[in-house]
Design an enzyme around this catalytic site. Structure first.
Site, PDB file in Angstrom:
ATOM      1  N   ASP A 224     -14.495 -10.365  87.539  1.00 18.38           N
ATOM      2  CA  ASP A 224     -13.101  -9.961  87.186  1.00 18.38           C
ATOM      3  C   ASP A 224     -12.953  -8.978  88.044  1.00 18.38           C
ATOM      4  O   ASP A 224     -13.689  -7.684  88.346  1.00 18.38           O
ATOM      5  CB  ASP A 224     -12.512 -10.589  85.351  1.00 18.38           C
ATOM      6  CG  ASP A 224     -11.092 -10.390  85.298  1.00 18.38           C
ATOM      7  OD1 ASP A 224      -9.589 -10.226  86.234  1.00 18.38           O
ATOM      8  OD2 ASP A 224     -10.449 -11.915  85.360  1.00 18.38           O
ATOM      9  N   HIS A 275      -6.207  -6.742  85.293  1.00 14.12           N
ATOM     10  CA  HIS A 275      -6.556  -8.529  84.876  1.00 14.12           C
ATOM     11  C   HIS A 275      -7.435  -8.240  83.888  1.00 14.12           C
ATOM     12  O   HIS A 275      -7.720  -9.121  82.685  1.00 14.12           O
ATOM     13  CB  HIS A 275      -6.591  -9.183  85.996  1.00 14.12           C
ATOM     14  CG  HIS A 275      -5.988 -10.705  85.595  1.00 14.12           C
ATOM     15  ND1 HIS A 275      -7.503 -11.427  85.774  1.00 14.12           N
ATOM     16  CD2 HIS A 275      -5.890 -11.712  85.551  1.00 14.12           C
ATOM     17  CE1 HIS A 275      -7.179 -12.589  85.748  1.00 14.12           C
ATOM     18  NE2 HIS A 275      -6.966 -12.538  85.369  1.00 14.12           N
ATOM     19  N   SER A 599      -5.635 -17.344  83.135  1.00 12.37           N
ATOM     20  CA  SER A 599      -6.308 -16.646  82.799  1.00 12.37           C
ATOM     21  C   SER A 599      -6.116 -16.150  81.302  1.00 12.37           C
ATOM     22  O   SER A 599      -7.666 -15.354  81.113  1.00 12.37           O
ATOM     23  CB  SER A 599      -6.020 -15.268  83.597  1.00 12.37           C
ATOM     24  OG  SER A 599      -6.439 -15.405  84.764  1.00 12.37           O
TER      25      SER A 599
END
Length: 965
Positions: A224, A275, A599
């Site tokens: 990520d 994220h 996600s």
């Protein structure tokens, strides 16, 4: 679907761009070799490649060498050789003189090269971020006490206000239809703020309580944006003894913006993107506010992009998969996705990792509002656990306190994009209403009411210094805010008129605070105001997280992508919590936030996999694919939103919503985990078999089988139009004949059951319908009088009709594709003549309504009826459905040049001569033969003449620019 011509011409600025996963040949190629890993052939492939490049007189810069789960290399700046270096110069190798072939075509032709792909970029699979308050937290001890009832903040030993932990409000006292009690009362130091009800409905809490499963000893990789390992709830450390994050690598560096600017390092900290930190909290948050699914795992953080780049190149992701495998990760999470086929390099690498025993969990992607065929890669890879998104029972925002005399009430508020929040340090502001309150139900406010704020307010409204209550609808957010600001209002509190979350987006000229609340919160305020007198209400913002019921609770998230994959395999695989997930954020960005997307559902599932790995260690399940299968088949199908007698199509939910407890406690293993039926013509049935394996070593099981009907869906409507949102049918179901509906399976034995499935009779053969449902298998020991202990869900899915007739661009839609003159509205007519120059080109616009194995866009010499070459971006293999444009249209250009090879990105490129031409689009039909012209859907433009051709130098050197707009 209809789009006006003006809107389509807007897309000319995006001409030739393959969106979502976008090939950028200037960023290089991924090359896979034929040798099987572990063999001498594979070990020699890389040296053979260097030797062959030298013989071809080419040069390149090396990206990554792959030799753990994928045999190959990534390269960039493939050029004709200018000088010679030694054979061991791996950083930049240059060899001698020219080759008449395209450079990459020459490499493709090497006998030990299996496949070549362009490097592609993709995005993180999340759709929404709601910024939560910015508390600073520290680890709590058993001596720490705090209460949500008295509003007193817990303070650390330091006498510093910034070290306070704001106390979360209890979730709204209202109990939703799901029956979950959201009123928690007083908090203990280890209350699980993030996952209260998620961990209940997924079975995670029960696994913890009964088996003490926390993921201890399991290695979990996150590919990520990195992880802010200094966050107190993520350990506050990196690689030190006892630290939860023991592995990590940064493949790109903080200054990475494009290929060639990478500065790899061993520090994968995320300080600005967020994220990956949010993903990490979902998996292994330590508390007190975020308690992850498997808090005791050992984490590996693999950083493949940063906040400057935004998108992620697939060559770095493959390198991260290899690094995770080398570090011994048991499972890896990839919350990144792009459109494509499972033949893509990232899906291939993920498949190989699974075969070698490292389970890969991946986000399905978030293009659900664009309809069918939007599931992404690497999630489509064989053996990869492909996760769709389900809505959380609650939404965590910031508290907005409502004061009415001595009584107070709190609702959740959500600042939107480019909006100013209410200042929590400010004294309460008087809340006023634009007209008399006549209803306490916002949905019953009549159109044209001043509550919508679409007309300027009169000076007598007396709004100066007050917060104005408004309702969504009738005009834009900007118009509402502007009218309130012009009237002197100090803030706007906007209530949604739908049962959904609302994130308003404003413009720079709006300077007053503007926050949104749910319809439920708005109804509450109207009720309080009507009961107490609207002149007595005040509002004040709080720094405190506040939860409210999610109106979409229990539904599959609308943005969650649809299957199937282009080759009619079922996608997604399973559904997990992904909508409105509260988790960690880098300290620099405020510690916490709410995000939505696959996600988020993917790491939740990864955490469950870690619990299963802990539970199954050294037991019956030794293969990663078996563990994945147990998780899939113990999911629970979600009901249809339109008809509760049916279940939502497997193309949206896969096998159903995850049940972690059932998967761990499983006594059955069924293969296969899904029944793809391909396509059926003339209504014939298809026979499939299920093998049911009794995992009990000493106990026989009584097993029954039944059919749960599912929705049928289509995008091509009966009137010949195309709809992004699929039409749903629940007027009939597939005919399912189960050979044996009741059997007894001895301990440790297996039985095979035959099942005949025919498509729904009421659906027309030419209706282009996908149908599906579920085979439900229930079991219990024979002596328990059929009280079922276990339930297994096996989804099936098929297409009624000839799948090859599914259009790439609709035959019925007469206005597209079309060829227009120099970006105008005017279409080219038969026999027209043009001078092609840097100031004048022809533009081709066409829709993409499904994926295609091969797309060709060629310039045809009409005098000879032969292709002259490909237009820019006019040759695409394994073209996915475009999920990231405002529509699903592509644009390319007739600008004086054509490409002679299938890369359409590098020489040989030619300026075509004056003559008579037309443009031809050829899209391979589903399951078509690329060598049979009859297997293509073909469109041809009107014929036109080119009197002269003048091109810019940059167009003839595509390393600088392919298209000249």
């Amino acid at each position: 679907m209809y789009r006006p011509l003006g809107f389509l011409l807007y897309l000319i600025g995006l001409a030739g761009v393959c969106v979502g996963t976008q090939t950028n040949p200037r960023e290089g190629y991924i090359i896979q070799f034929t040798g099987e890993l572990g063999t001498q052939e594979a070990r020699s492939d890389i040296q053979k490649f260097y030797n062959s490049v030298r013989e071809l007189n080419l040069s390149f810069k090396e990206g990554h060498i792959y030799n753990k789960v994928f045999n190959g290399i990534s390269i960039r700046e493939l050029e004709e050789s200018q000088s010679q270096h030694g054979p061991h110069d791996l950083n930049k190798i240059r060899y001698h003189q020219s080759n008449s072939k395209s450079k990459i075509e020459a490499i493709k032709a090497l006998p030990f090269v299996k496949q070549v792909w362009g490097i592609k970029s993709m995005k993180a699979a999340f759709v929404q971020e709601i910024k939560a308050p910015r508390p600073v937290v520290r680890a709590l001890t058993d001596d720490d006490k705090y209460s949500s009832q008295d509003g007193e903040d817990f303070k650390s030993d330091a006498n510093d206000e910034d070290n306070e932990i704001p106390i979360p409000h209890p979730i709204s006292e209202k109990t939703p239809e799901s029956g979950i009690d959201f009123n928690r009362g007083e908090f203990s130091p280890y209350s699980e703020f993030f996952p209260w009800d998620l961990h209940k409905i997924t079975g995670v809490e029960r696994l913890r309580n009964e088996f003490n499963l926390t993921g201890e000893g399991i290695k979990v990789g996150i590919i990520d944006t990195g992880v802010d390992y200094m966050h107190p709830e993520l350990g506050g450390c990196f690689k030190t003894p006892g630290c939860p994050i023991q592995y990590g690598y940064d493949f790109v560096g903080d200054d990475y913006t494009k290929a060639g600017t990478e500065k790899p390092s061993g520090d994968p900290r995320d300080t600005c993107a967020g994220h990956g930190t949010h993903v990490a909290g979902i998996i292994m948050g330590q508390g007190p506010l975020v308690r992850g699914v498997s808090p005791n795992v050992i984490l590996g953080a693999y950083k493949v992009t940063n906040c400057k780049r935004g998108t992620i190149n697939n060559d770095h992701i493959i390198a991260a998969i290899e690094r995770a495998y080398e570090d011994g990760m048991d499972v890896v999470n990839i919350s990144l996705s792009g459109e494509g086929w499972k033949e893509g390099p990232m899906a291939v690498a993920a498949e190989e990792a699974v075969k070698k025993g490292m389970l890969v969990v991946s986000a399905d992607s978030n293009y659900g509002l664009n309809g069918l065929f939007t599931s992404g890669i690497p999630a489509l890879g064989d053996g990869v656990l492909n996760v769709a998104s389900y809505e959380s029972p609650y939404i965590i925002g910031e508290g907005l306190d409502i004061f009415a005399g001595h009584k107070n009430h709190t609702v959740a508020q959500f600042p939107g994009n480019m909006t100013k929040p209410l200042d929590p340090s400010r004294d309460p502001i008087k809340l006023v209403f634009p007209e008399e309150i006549t209803t306490t139900d916002i949905s019953k406010i009549e159109p044209g009411s001043q509550f919508f704020g679409c007309s300027p307010f009169s000076p007598s409204a007396d709004l100066k210094g007050k917060a104005l209550f408004m309702v969504r609808g009738d005009c834009t957010f900007v118009e509402k805010a502007q009218n309130a600001q012009n009237a002197g209002a100090a803030a706007v509190v906007l209530a949604n008129n739908l049962n959904d979350t609302l994130l308003a987006q404003l413009a720079d000229e709006i300077t007053i605070p503007f926050v949104s609340i749910t319809k439920e919160g708005g109804d509450d305020i109207l009720r309080i105001a009507k009961g107490s007198g609207s002149n007595d209400l005040f509002v004040k913002s709080s720094r405190l997280p506040f939860g409210t019921h999610n109106p979409r609770d229990g539904q599959i998230s609308p943005y969650s992508s649809w299957g199937p994959d282009p080759e009619l395999s079922l996608a997604p695989g399973i559904t997990g919590p992904g909508g409105q997930i509260f988790s960690t954020l880098p300290i620099n960005l405020g510690n916490y936030t709410m995000m939505s997307g696959t996600s988020m559902s993917s790491p939740y599932m990864t955490g469950i996999v870690a619990l299963m790995l802990q539970a199954k260690k050294n037991e019956r399940v030794s293969d990663a694919r078996d563990l994945r299968d147990l998780l899939l088949e113990h999911a629970k199908p979600v009901k249809s939103e339109s008809n509760d007698k049916y279940y939502a199509t497997p193309l949206k939910q896969g096998a159903g919503f995850v049940d972690a407890y059932a998967a761990v406690k499983s006594s059955l293993l069924v293969t296969p985990t899904s029944l793809p039926l391909n396509y059926t013509i003339n209504g014939q049935s298809i026979t499939k078999e299920l093998t049911i394996n009794n995992l009990h070593k000493r106990e026989a099981l009584h097993v029954t089988l039944e059919h749960y009907p599912g929705e049928s869906v289509r995008s091509f409507l009966g009137n010949g139009t195309f709809s992004l949102v699929p039409e749903v049918d629940t007027n009939g179901t597939a005919k399912v004949d189960i050979g044996q509906t009741s059997i007894v399976i001895p301990a440790g034995k297996k039985r095979t059951v035959s099942i005949d499935i025919a498509p729904p009779e009421h659906l027309k053969e030419d209706g282009r319908w996908f149908y599906g449902g579920f085979i439900i298998i229930k079991s219990s020991p024979p002596d328990r009088n059929y009280m079922y202990d276990e339930s297994i869900s096996i989804p099936y899915m098929g297409y009624k009709g000839d799948y090859q007739d599914l259009p790439f661009f609709s035959y019925e839609q007469k206005d597209v594709p079309y060829l227009t003159k120099n970006g105008t509205y005017t279409q080219v007519e038969e026999g027209e003549s043009f001078d092609i120059s840097p100031d004048f080109s022809l533009f081709l616009t066409f829709p993409t309504l499904r994926p295609t194995r091969l797309l060709k866009v060629e310039l045809i010499d009409t005098d000879k009826d032969v292709p002259v070459g490909y237009l820019p971006y006019g040759y695409s293999e394994y073209l996915g459905y475009f999920g990231d444009l405002p529509s699903q249209y592509l644009v390319t250009v007739v600008n004086g040049v054509v490409f002679k090879d299938t890369t359409v990105s590098e020489p040989p490129v030619e300026k075509f001569k004056p003559g008579n031409y037309k443009v031809r689009i050829s899209a391979l039909k589903m399951f078509g033969d690329i060598n049979k012209q009859s297997d293509y859907q073909v469109w041809e433009s009107a014929g036109f003449s080119v009197k002269s051709v003048e091109t810019q130098e940059s167009v003839l050197h595509p390393s600088n620019s392919i298209l000249s707009f």
